[in-house]
Design an enzyme around this catalytic site. Structure first.
Site, PDB file in Angstrom:
ATOM      1  N   LYS A 106      -8.719 -17.593  21.663  1.00 47.20           N
ATOM      2  CA  LYS A 106      -9.536 -16.408  21.568  1.00 47.20           C
ATOM      3  C   LYS A 106     -10.547 -15.956  22.519  1.00 47.20           C
ATOM      4  O   LYS A 106     -10.650 -14.922  22.935  1.00 47.20           O
ATOM      5  CB  LYS A 106      -9.908 -15.799  20.141  1.00 47.20           C
ATOM      6  CG  LYS A 106      -8.482 -15.818  18.925  1.00 47.20           C
ATOM      7  CD  LYS A 106      -7.777 -14.859  19.622  1.00 47.20           C
ATOM      8  CE  LYS A 106      -6.541 -14.671  18.698  1.00 47.20           C
ATOM      9  NZ  LYS A 106      -5.437 -13.423  18.974  1.00 47.20           N
ATOM     10  N   ASN A 155      -0.779  -8.354  21.217  1.00 46.31           N
ATOM     11  CA  ASN A 155      -1.310  -8.660  19.934  1.00 46.31           C
ATOM     12  C   ASN A 155      -0.711  -9.926  19.155  1.00 46.31           C
ATOM     13  O   ASN A 155      -1.446 -10.325  18.365  1.00 46.31           O
ATOM     14  CB  ASN A 155      -0.862  -7.414  18.928  1.00 46.31           C
ATOM     15  CG  ASN A 155      -1.262  -7.817  17.339  1.00 46.31           C
ATOM     16  OD1 ASN A 155      -2.218  -7.399  17.131  1.00 46.31           O
ATOM     17  ND2 ASN A 155       0.014  -7.758  16.658  1.00 46.31           N
ATOM     18  N   TYR A 165      -8.009 -22.321  17.356  1.00 46.08           N
ATOM     19  CA  TYR A 165      -7.582 -20.834  17.239  1.00 46.08           C
ATOM     20  C   TYR A 165      -8.941 -20.164  18.167  1.00 46.08           C
ATOM     21  O   TYR A 165      -8.698 -19.257  18.860  1.00 46.08           O
ATOM     22  CB  TYR A 165      -7.911 -20.407  15.848  1.00 46.08           C
ATOM     23  CG  TYR A 165      -7.687 -18.721  15.765  1.00 46.08           C
ATOM     24  CD1 TYR A 165      -6.332 -18.239  15.959  1.00 46.08           C
ATOM     25  CD2 TYR A 165      -8.768 -18.188  15.209  1.00 46.08           C
ATOM     26  CE1 TYR A 165      -6.209 -17.074  15.941  1.00 46.08           C
ATOM     27  CE2 TYR A 165      -8.569 -16.668  15.264  1.00 46.08           C
ATOM     28  CZ  TYR A 165      -7.267 -16.064  15.531  1.00 46.08           C
ATOM     29  OH  TYR A 165      -7.319 -14.627  15.143  1.00 46.08           O
ATOM     30  N   ASP A 168      10.115 -14.497  21.546  1.00 47.89           N
ATOM     31  CA  ASP A 168       9.097 -15.513  21.544  1.00 47.89           C
ATOM     32  C   ASP A 168       8.262 -15.292  22.933  1.00 47.89           C
ATOM     33  O   ASP A 168       8.805 -15.863  23.838  1.00 47.89           O
ATOM     34  CB  ASP A 168       9.762 -16.850  21.337  1.00 47.89           C
ATOM     35  CG  ASP A 168       8.544 -17.750  21.171  1.00 47.89           C
ATOM     36  OD1 ASP A 168       7.294 -17.295  21.703  1.00 47.89           O
ATOM     37  OD2 ASP A 168       8.666 -18.896  20.657  1.00 47.89           O
ATOM     38  N   VAL A 169       7.218 -14.421  22.904  1.00 46.53           N
ATOM     39  CA  VAL A 169       6.481 -14.018  24.056  1.00 46.53           C
ATOM     40  C   VAL A 169       5.665 -15.238  24.652  1.00 46.53           C
ATOM     41  O   VAL A 169       5.106 -15.205  25.727  1.00 46.53           O
ATOM     42  CB  VAL A 169       5.728 -12.886  23.974  1.00 46.53           C
ATOM     43  CG1 VAL A 169       6.686 -11.512  23.816  1.00 46.53           C
ATOM     44  CG2 VAL A 169       4.776 -13.088  22.782  1.00 46.53           C
TER      45      VAL A 169
HETATM   46  P1  NAP Z   1      -0.114 -11.432  11.390  1.00 47.30           P
HETATM   47  O1  NAP Z   1       0.113 -10.528  10.140  1.00 47.30           O
HETATM   48  O2  NAP Z   1       0.085 -12.878  11.157  1.00 47.30           O
HETATM   49  O3  NAP Z   1       0.967 -10.986  12.537  1.00 47.30           O
HETATM   50  C1  NAP Z   1       0.984 -11.456  13.792  1.00 47.30           C
HETATM   51  C2  NAP Z   1       2.465 -11.250  14.393  1.00 47.30           C
HETATM   52  O4  NAP Z   1       2.286 -12.008  15.773  1.00 47.30           O
HETATM   53  C3  NAP Z   1       3.437 -11.959  13.521  1.00 47.30           C
HETATM   54  O5  NAP Z   1       4.329 -10.739  12.886  1.00 47.30           O
HETATM   55  C4  NAP Z   1       4.449 -12.733  14.356  1.00 47.30           C
HETATM   56  O6  NAP Z   1       5.613 -12.429  14.541  1.00 47.30           O
HETATM   57  C5  NAP Z   1       3.871 -12.266  15.795  1.00 47.30           C
HETATM   58  N1  NAP Z   1       3.863 -13.356  16.780  1.00 47.30           N
HETATM   59  C6  NAP Z   1       3.089 -14.630  16.594  1.00 47.30           C
HETATM   60  N2  NAP Z   1       3.440 -15.466  17.703  1.00 47.30           N
HETATM   61  C7  NAP Z   1       4.397 -14.921  18.432  1.00 47.30           C
HETATM   62  C8  NAP Z   1       5.171 -15.118  19.648  1.00 47.30           C
HETATM   63  N3  NAP Z   1       5.036 -16.460  20.306  1.00 47.30           N
HETATM   64  N4  NAP Z   1       5.816 -14.158  20.072  1.00 47.30           N
HETATM   65  C9  NAP Z   1       6.286 -12.968  19.290  1.00 47.30           C
HETATM   66  N5  NAP Z   1       5.747 -12.711  18.223  1.00 47.30           N
HETATM   67  C10 NAP Z   1       4.815 -13.532  17.866  1.00 47.30           C
HETATM   68  O7  NAP Z   1      -1.326 -11.343  12.056  1.00 47.30           O
HETATM   69  P2  NAP Z   1      -2.450 -10.209  12.307  1.00 47.30           P
HETATM   70  O8  NAP Z   1      -3.536 -10.437  11.372  1.00 47.30           O
HETATM   71  O9  NAP Z   1      -1.926  -8.637  12.300  1.00 47.30           O
HETATM   72  O10 NAP Z   1      -3.178 -10.232  13.531  1.00 47.30           O
HETATM   73  C11 NAP Z   1      -2.846  -9.610  15.029  1.00 47.30           C
HETATM   74  C12 NAP Z   1      -3.690 -10.193  15.945  1.00 47.30           C
HETATM   75  O11 NAP Z   1      -5.144  -9.994  15.835  1.00 47.30           O
HETATM   76  C13 NAP Z   1      -3.756 -11.813  16.221  1.00 47.30           C
HETATM   77  O12 NAP Z   1      -3.836 -12.017  17.557  1.00 47.30           O
HETATM   78  C14 NAP Z   1      -4.766 -12.181  15.617  1.00 47.30           C
HETATM   79  O13 NAP Z   1      -5.184 -13.513  16.346  1.00 47.30           O
HETATM   80  C15 NAP Z   1      -5.840 -11.067  15.681  1.00 47.30           C
HETATM   81  N6  NAP Z   1      -6.858 -11.165  14.792  1.00 47.30           N
HETATM   82  C16 NAP Z   1      -6.506 -10.935  13.522  1.00 47.30           C
HETATM   83  C17 NAP Z   1      -7.734 -10.934  12.717  1.00 47.30           C
HETATM   84  C18 NAP Z   1      -7.482 -10.670  11.229  1.00 47.30           C
HETATM   85  O14 NAP Z   1      -8.481 -10.856  10.243  1.00 47.30           O
HETATM   86  N7  NAP Z   1      -6.364 -10.553  10.618  1.00 47.30           N
HETATM   87  C19 NAP Z   1      -8.965 -11.036  12.929  1.00 47.30           C
HETATM   88  C20 NAP Z   1      -9.115 -11.211  14.547  1.00 47.30           C
HETATM   89  C21 NAP Z   1      -8.106 -11.234  15.245  1.00 47.30           C
HETATM   90  P3  NAP Z   1       6.625 -13.070  13.713  1.00 47.30           P
HETATM   91  O15 NAP Z   1       6.289 -12.645  12.039  1.00 47.30           O
HETATM   92  O16 NAP Z   1       8.097 -12.297  13.916  1.00 47.30           O
HETATM   93  O17 NAP Z   1       6.942 -14.712  13.793  1.00 47.30           O
END
Ligand code: NAP
Length: 240
Positions: free
Chosen positions: A157, A86, A153, A60-61
């Site tokens: 960000k 990420n 959120y 847990d980072v």
């Molecule tokens: P996602 O599918 O929900 O994946 C996020 C990952 O982050 C999950 O696998 C989770 O791990 C991990 N995580 C969260 N908190 C953590 C912690 N404290 N320690 C270790 N791992 C942690 O999200 P995504 O859509 O790929 O998004 C990735 C990044 O891009 C995020 O920062 C998000 O805010 C940003 N972003 C996404 C979008 C979008 O539309 N998808 C748009 C703008 C920005 P576990 O599953 O193991 O808990």
């Protein structure tokens, strides 16, 4: 061999970035908190599709896990050349219904995590023999325009952008620090009930693909004269 850490890389954008970095010749340190099976599958995919090594580290980072993750990367690969912060969580909630503890939890997962991993990795990045060691932080388009019912959120960000610019100055000239501000990207984070409504706000008329964010991460990893920058990869959604 050069090595990269990608936090939160069991699935979604982090997984795509890890696969892209491996395809580009990097050993990768994957990271997850709960998604163990997905993380192991991603590690297997790296090793099947590329000639690079991958290790999946549960940490847990948002807390002490940041040090654990970096220590493990150094143990496995002898150093750290690039970091992609990420890991993140997103929750939609009206501010009136948002307890301070939940605001803090989003800040912990989205900001403290990037800060803690960057701090832990900095001495190793400074010692890296890579041409241009770097940190890339995942922000979001919402940091640039705001978003209703997601103040926590959005605040997290937007904080990433301040962190990015500050560390870019502090870690220069040894380590470059940049941010990516994705638009709507199709992942597990996607609220399927709002896809059509969101697509209507995007000039390019569609959600982005995770590989389009991985392209941006690969660019910033190699962009030797770019630091403190925020690269929007959003189909034009922030153009108004
Ligand atoms: P996602 O599918 O929900 O994946 C996020 C990952 O982050 C999950 O696998 C989770 O791990 C991990 N995580 C969260 N908190 C953590 C912690 N404290 N320690 C270790 N791992 C942690 O999200 P995504 O859509 O790929 O998004 C990735 C990044 O891009 C995020 O920062 C998000 O805010 C940003 N972003 C996404 C979008 C979008 O539309 N998808 C748009 C703008 C920005 P576990 O599953 O193991 O808990």
């Amino acid at each position: 061999m050069p090595a990269a850490i990608v936090t939160g890389s069991a699935r979604g954008i982090g997984r795509a970035i890890a696969l892209r970095f491996a395809a580009d010749g990097y050993d990768v340190v994957l990271n997850y908190r709960t998604s163990e099976q997905a993380a192991e599958e991603t590690a297997s995919s790296v090793e099947e599709r590329t000639d690079r090594a991958a290790v999946a580290v549960r940490a847990d980072v948002s807390g002490d896990g940041a040090e654990t993750l970096v220590d493990r990367a150094v143990d496995e690969f002898g150093g750290v050349d690039h970091v992609v912060n990420n890991a993140g969580i997103e929750e939609a909630r009206p501010t009136a219904d948002l307890p301070t503890a939940d605001f803090d939890r989003v800040m912990d997962n989205n900001v403290n995590s990037a800060y803690a991993v960057s701090r832990a990795a900095a001495p190793h990045l400074r010692r890296s023999t890579a041409e241009t060691p770097s940190i890339t932080n995942l922000s979001s388009f919402v940091a640039l325009v705001g978003y209703a019912e997601e103040a926590h959120y959005v605040a997290s960000k937007a904080a990433i952008l301040g962190l990015t610019k500050s560390l870019a100055v502090e870690f220069a000239p040894d380590v470059r620090v940049n941010a990516i501000a994705p638009g709507h990207i199709e992942t597990d984070m996607t609220d399927q009930s709002r896809v059509a409504e969101n697509e209507a706000t995007v000039p390019l008329g569609r959600y982005g693909h995770v590989d389009e964010i991985a392209d941006a991460a690969a660019y910033l990893r190699d962009a030797s004269y770019v630091t403190g920058e925020t690269l929007r990869v959003d189909g034009g959604v922030t153009l108004g």
